[in-house]
Design a protein around this motif. Structure first.
Motif, PDB file in Angstrom:
ATOM      1  N   LYS A 299     -19.311 -13.311  -9.379  1.00 33.85           N
ATOM      2  CA  LYS A 299     -17.908 -12.887  -9.199  1.00 33.85           C
ATOM      3  C   LYS A 299     -17.883 -11.959  -7.983  1.00 33.85           C
ATOM      4  O   LYS A 299     -17.889 -10.733  -8.124  1.00 33.85           O
ATOM      5  CB  LYS A 299     -17.438 -12.162 -10.470  1.00 33.85           C
ATOM      6  N   PRO A 300     -17.871 -12.505  -6.777  1.00 35.85           N
ATOM      7  CA  PRO A 300     -17.966 -11.648  -5.583  1.00 35.85           C
ATOM      8  C   PRO A 300     -16.747 -10.730  -5.454  1.00 35.85           C
ATOM      9  O   PRO A 300     -15.652 -11.073  -5.912  1.00 35.85           O
ATOM     10  CB  PRO A 300     -17.980 -12.644  -4.417  1.00 35.85           C
ATOM     11  N   ALA A 301     -16.965  -9.586  -4.837  1.00 37.37           N
ATOM     12  CA  ALA A 301     -15.866  -8.636  -4.619  1.00 37.37           C
ATOM     13  C   ALA A 301     -14.701  -9.294  -3.899  1.00 37.37           C
ATOM     14  O   ALA A 301     -13.536  -8.955  -4.116  1.00 37.37           O
ATOM     15  CB  ALA A 301     -16.374  -7.428  -3.825  1.00 37.37           C
ATOM     16  N   ALA A 302     -15.008 -10.272  -3.044  1.00 38.04           N
ATOM     17  CA  ALA A 302     -13.969 -10.963  -2.271  1.00 38.04           C
ATOM     18  C   ALA A 302     -12.870 -11.536  -3.157  1.00 38.04           C
ATOM     19  O   ALA A 302     -11.698 -11.559  -2.774  1.00 38.04           O
ATOM     20  CB  ALA A 302     -14.598 -12.089  -1.443  1.00 38.04           C
ATOM     21  N   GLU A 303     -13.238 -11.982  -4.357  1.00 36.57           N
ATOM     22  CA  GLU A 303     -12.248 -12.635  -5.225  1.00 36.57           C
ATOM     23  C   GLU A 303     -11.119 -11.707  -5.656  1.00 36.57           C
ATOM     24  O   GLU A 303     -10.040 -12.165  -5.998  1.00 36.57           O
ATOM     25  CB  GLU A 303     -12.933 -13.215  -6.471  1.00 36.57           C
ATOM     26  N   GLY A 304     -11.382 -10.393  -5.635  1.00 39.62           N
ATOM     27  CA  GLY A 304     -10.342  -9.465  -6.067  1.00 39.62           C
ATOM     28  C   GLY A 304      -9.517  -8.889  -4.934  1.00 39.62           C
ATOM     29  O   GLY A 304      -8.687  -8.018  -5.156  1.00 39.62           O
ATOM     30  N   MET A 305      -9.720  -9.394  -3.717  1.00 33.76           N
ATOM     31  CA  MET A 305      -9.050  -8.776  -2.570  1.00 33.76           C
ATOM     32  C   MET A 305      -7.754  -9.497  -2.219  1.00 33.76           C
ATOM     33  O   MET A 305      -7.646 -10.696  -2.350  1.00 33.76           O
ATOM     34  CB  MET A 305      -9.981  -8.800  -1.361  1.00 33.76           C
ATOM     35  N   ARG A 306      -6.831  -8.703  -1.691  1.00 32.11           N
ATOM     36  CA  ARG A 306      -5.506  -9.251  -1.415  1.00 32.11           C
ATOM     37  C   ARG A 306      -4.772  -8.326  -0.452  1.00 32.11           C
ATOM     38  O   ARG A 306      -4.922  -7.112  -0.530  1.00 32.11           O
ATOM     39  CB  ARG A 306      -4.728  -9.328  -2.737  1.00 32.11           C
ATOM     40  N   LEU A 307      -4.010  -8.904   0.451  1.00 33.69           N
ATOM     41  CA  LEU A 307      -3.131  -8.135   1.320  1.00 33.69           C
ATOM     42  C   LEU A 307      -1.752  -8.124   0.676  1.00 33.69           C
ATOM     43  O   LEU A 307      -1.140  -9.165   0.476  1.00 33.69           O
ATOM     44  CB  LEU A 307      -3.065  -8.798   2.708  1.00 33.69           C
ATOM     45  N   ARG A 308      -1.263  -6.940   0.323  1.00 35.97           N
ATOM     46  CA  ARG A 308       0.050  -6.880  -0.309  1.00 35.97           C
ATOM     47  C   ARG A 308       1.154  -7.080   0.734  1.00 35.97           C
ATOM     48  O   ARG A 308       0.922  -6.938   1.930  1.00 35.97           O
ATOM     49  CB  ARG A 308       0.248  -5.520  -0.992  1.00 35.97           C
ATOM     50  N   ALA A 309       2.339  -7.380   0.252  1.00 40.57           N
ATOM     51  CA  ALA A 309       3.461  -7.653   1.158  1.00 40.57           C
ATOM     52  C   ALA A 309       3.770  -6.445   2.046  1.00 40.57           C
ATOM     53  O   ALA A 309       4.236  -6.592   3.176  1.00 40.57           O
ATOM     54  CB  ALA A 309       4.693  -8.048   0.349  1.00 40.57           C
ATOM     55  N   ASP A 310       3.486  -5.230   1.552  1.00 42.13           N
ATOM     56  CA  ASP A 310       3.772  -4.033   2.355  1.00 42.13           C
ATOM     57  C   ASP A 310       2.650  -3.729   3.340  1.00 42.13           C
ATOM     58  O   ASP A 310       2.667  -2.686   4.003  1.00 42.13           O
ATOM     59  CB  ASP A 310       4.028  -2.826   1.441  1.00 42.13           C
ATOM     60  N   GLY A 311       1.655  -4.616   3.427  1.00 41.52           N
ATOM     61  CA  GLY A 311       0.579  -4.426   4.396  1.00 41.52           C
ATOM     62  C   GLY A 311      -0.603  -3.643   3.864  1.00 41.52           C
ATOM     63  O   GLY A 311      -1.629  -3.522   4.524  1.00 41.52           O
ATOM     64  N   THR A 312      -0.475  -3.096   2.651  1.00 40.06           N
ATOM     65  CA  THR A 312      -1.618  -2.384   2.068  1.00 40.06           C
ATOM     66  C   THR A 312      -2.575  -3.377   1.423  1.00 40.06           C
ATOM     67  O   THR A 312      -2.242  -4.543   1.219  1.00 40.06           O
ATOM     68  CB  THR A 312      -1.162  -1.335   1.027  1.00 40.06           C
ATOM     69  N   ILE A 313      -3.749  -2.871   1.112  1.00 37.55           N
ATOM     70  CA  ILE A 313      -4.834  -3.736   0.663  1.00 37.55           C
ATOM     71  C   ILE A 313      -5.190  -3.458  -0.779  1.00 37.55           C
ATOM     72  O   ILE A 313      -5.246  -2.305  -1.208  1.00 37.55           O
ATOM     73  CB  ILE A 313      -6.056  -3.520   1.566  1.00 37.55           C
ATOM     74  N   GLU A 314      -5.452  -4.527  -1.505  1.00 41.58           N
ATOM     75  CA  GLU A 314      -5.875  -4.417  -2.891  1.00 41.58           C
ATOM     76  C   GLU A 314      -7.313  -4.910  -2.999  1.00 41.58           C
ATOM     77  O   GLU A 314      -7.662  -5.920  -2.391  1.00 41.58           O
ATOM     78  CB  GLU A 314      -4.954  -5.303  -3.742  1.00 41.58           C
TER      79      GLU A 314
END
Lengths: 561, 561
Positions: free
Chosen positions: B543-558
């Protein structure tokens, strides 16, 4: 009589002697403040993506060309020169071009950003790394590759067929040894399988970055990428989304999706962004860059890869369609030398006046003129002067073009910069002022895939028809059954001929096209039809350009040209 | 009694809530004007390389640690926190650290730039692409790879043995499928041969960038790289210089060789530059970055990879020696939890007070203290507090360290930022004010290679002796006959133990080291001695860390943490 302009220094000498304006001043000319841009050093900046959604105020001019020959046509140089000419005439013009790949920089030719006195600057930075867009695309591509093999390694829950993986690996380098490989060898290193590398302009992510309309669309397209098919008979597509890779890939591209501002040699704004191949992809700079240009300027000059049969057709049918762009004029670049080659002259003989051969090559111009006109876009032919051209040769071309009922302009932007493009600029402005453009794509995407391919082959290449290999037939059936029935087609064929045979120059007739492979680029949103072998990983030559490069003690560069 | 500090948000939450200073203001604090720096956006800048040759005014403090355990020691966090504490106390302090690789970012842990309230910012940019240094290093590496195979393809004039090529390929990604491959398959694709990829921190070019003193030295070192040996009995080294690759590689690195300025969470200057592995390379940030720090600040805090047996030893014997640096104090980071693991407690049991196990683990601290002291550098032990530590446990460690005759300080920089590092800062200032430092490397480079290895094994690891495999014996003979007799040695062994067996914790005695492979890094300027298998290409987890990453609509990162 041969026209002999004053000697022109090498591209890098001209570039290094140029006094660049701070890029914040160039941005200020476009109405952008310092908070709107992100500087990358003093002479490069990232533009805000939000401008791509602003209402367009500019008018769009495409620069295309006849088929490329070893004689060189200078399409990029004319594009830069035309934008410089517009600004000399007092217009707020912006140039929109592709970014170069490191592959060719170290391979045959050294850089790719115009030439002579019609270049974009800073030439060295643009040719090396630039703002890192291609590296970001390579990272996003590589992450997906790693996640595919990692998925196989950790149990393959999706049932991905290791022999059905179509997602290649990528690198921004000419590296022929990576064309065909076996990976995953040895214990604990995953599933052994065949792999191939493509150069970064051939990555589907390059096409996606070039076609995405905003960050949301980028993420959607990345998720749509098909990396392969499932095991068993059904062969369902497996997508980047299924692998959980989309979010991290989008993160890696958060800056790469923003267009880059640089300047022409005469200090005008140039937006360089993305650089997809002109064969297996659509060969245009990014949609967001063109839209940002249209939001900021009155005139936007852009170009598309190779001749009108590849670049202009895809610019119209893929990019303009996807982005709702309205091109209002086109420039068709031709040279005396390359028309002589179309007429049968060998490269070594090009310096000699040959009116007979030139006359034989002229129908080639007519074909490309008609190619553009059938999209409803008015066209002017730019005769890009070279030092060996004679007055009689130049006159012959100009007179012929006049008989086609389209304007023609001499162009000497390589030696003279924008001043050498003013005649051309006036002709383009004439077309724009006449407002005769009625742009429409060539085919409706709702047509069956085979019909779309046939339409392009007949109307753009002049083929009598199209033959599909059995593999292509199967692929088309699969694509139509798996959600790719209604996209544009992206034709991949040799750029040197209107046919699928690179040796057949001028305007061949009585030929058919053979489509030997068809595949979907579901993220980019088109179906690629390959006619013949298309090289997606070039090799270096025996004496690569890299060998002559050097950083001097004063920080200047030798050998980049 | 358990000390319970207020809840601390996640690293990325803290980073995103931070109000960053414009980096030009941070630069101005160091006396640098806008013309001295090149901005990369508003919060990153490239510093001028010329400063690396300016006279040092600052004093150098190394942060090292006991051996890493899964409990986490927080060496980077303490480094950031200490630099923040120095500034709170009114000192002009600069932090010098390594840049993170994308591999771990998408692999296990997501990011690497301190944690809690002792981080460097902008955290997301630093963890993704940053200023492109690693991509530039990957390009220079890839160019050399391509030129090697291109040389074989075009006739192999140098007589390079295709089976004797030691230059691997590289990528900045965890990609286990590339650990072992066959390339050059198929007609026209060059010489078929085995290939392996290493992750970018394991590229010799990373070590070269980290050790070069200026652009000229960079080019010299790049040219020295040995890519393989000639065919036939003689086995002469073939270098990057012989392939004509040096100039173009230097060009690709012209910006990557310049240190990067960012800021700590409290707005102080942080110079992040280069990130070589701590096993097959020397695990320190770049020499030029440290020198720039010393030219600009009164106090420079830097760190080195893993425990003192790997990082500090190489910092002293390789980096300080190469760069003429004079470290005047060292901080040894330890935690109660990791000492309990050294004393035999399992990770799952760490939350429970266990004074017995802790006491058993204490000699581990003593060993690392002596490691640093034998280089003539005075040391303070920093007990990096974790929420589960009990007062009794903390007191036990502090009392023990006092018996060693070295100062000790509690440190709570993760939860409190610089304020939590003030006690430590006072102790470090005490060492500096006492001026007792008499730094000297452990061995003379003129010693035979085997002796240098034995010296490190005995004096740093506590081994009884060293056994060399027959392959290692042969390599050493070849290296001594081919110009590598008088370089430092770079020991590559597990970071988890003082021995070459990762399972042997605490302070093992009665053991010998086995050197199974020795090779030269002629460009970096050291001989690598490998004890056991060293992983140079990590894999992704299930379950690589990459799978939980996302760019939110406001430009911040999850998901980046």
């Amino acid at each position: 009589m041969t026209v002999t302009p004053p000697p022109v220094p090498s591209d890098i000498e001209i570039a290094q002697q140029a006094i660049m304006r701070p890029i914040r001043d160039v941005a200020a000319d476009l109405g952008l403040g310092e908070d709107d841009i992100d500087l990358y050093g003093k002479y490069k900046a990232k533009l805000p993506l939000s401008l791509a959604s602003a209402p367009p105020k500019g008018r769009l001019v495409l620069v295309t060309a006849i088929n490329p020959t070893p004689a060189g046509e200078g399409k990029s140089t004319v594009s830069v020169g035309l934008s410089q000419a517009f600004r000399r005439l007092g217009h707020n013009a912006v140039l929109c071009m592709r970014e170069p790949s490191l592959g060719p920089v170290f391979g045959v030719k050294g850089g790719a950003a115009g030439g002579g006195y019609s270049q974009v600057l800073p030439m060295d930075d643009i040719n090396l790394h630039f703002t890192g867009d291609f590296h970001a695309i390579a990272s996003a591509h590589a992450l997906l590759s790693a996640m595919i093999d990692n998925h196989l390694y950790h149990g393959n829950a999706l049932g991905l067929n290791p022999k059905g993986i179509t997602w290649p690996r990528t690198i921004d380098m000419n590296d022929r040894a990576l064309r065909s490989a076996i990976i995953g060898m040895g214990t604990g290193n995953g599933t052994m399988r065949e792999e191939r590398w493509v150069i970064i302009p051939a990555s589907e992510i390059m096409a996606i970055v070039a076609l995405a309309s905003d960050a949301e669309d980028l993420e959607l397209r990345l998720g749509n990428i098909v990396v392969g098919t499932t095991l068993g008979k059904e062969k369902k597509p497996v997508r980047a989304r299924d692998l959980g890779a989309t979010g991290a890939m989008t993160l890696l591209l958060k800056d790469a999706i923003r267009p880059n501002l640089v300047q022409t040699l005469e200090g005008g704004p140039a937006i360089l962004h993305a650089g997809p191949f002109g064969n297996i992809a659509h060969g245009c700079n990014s949609l967001v860059a063109t839209r940002v240009g249209l939001a900021l300027a009155d005139l936007v000059v852009t170009e598309a890869g190779f001749g009108s049969d590849l670049g202009a057709e895809k610019f119209f049918d893929i990019k303009c369609r996807a982005g709702g762009l309205n091109p209002e004029a086109a420039v068709l670049v031709a040279t005396v030398r390359s028309l002589k080659m179309q007429g049968g002259v060998a490269k070594a003989e090009l310096d000699r006046e040959d009116l007979g051969a030139l006359e034989r090559g002229l129908p080639h111009v007519a074909h490309h003129v008609r190619n553009v006109q059938q999209f409803g876009v008015p066209v002017v032919v730019a005769i890009n002067r070279r030092t060996s051209d004679t007055d009689a040769e130049l006159r012959l071309v100009a007179d012929y073009v006049a008989t086609l009922g389209v304007p023609v302009a001499m162009c000497n932007v390589w030696a003279e910069g924008g001043a050498g493009g003013e005649a051309l600029a006036h002709e383009v402005l004439g077309l724009l002022n006449a407002k005769t453009s009625a742009f429409a794509p060539l085919y409706a995407t709702e047509q069956p895939i085979r019909d779309k391919i046939r339409t392009v082959a007949r109307r753009v290449y002049g083929a009598d028809g199209v033959d599909f290999s059995s593999a292509a037939e199967k692929s088309i059936d699969w694509l139509e059954a798996n959600g790719m029935a209604h996209t544009p087609v992206c034709m991949a064929k040799t750029q040197y001929s209107l046919t699928d045979d690179a040796s057949r120059l001028n305007v061949p007739t009585g030929f058919r096209m053979t489509v030997n492979e068809v595949y979907g680029s579901a993220g980019a949103g088109f179906v690629v039809a390959k006619c013949g072998d298309i090289m997606t990983m070039p090799g270096l030559s025996k004496k690569p350009a890299a060998e002559g490069m050097r950083l001097r003690a004063d920080g200047t560069i030798e050998g980049l040209s």
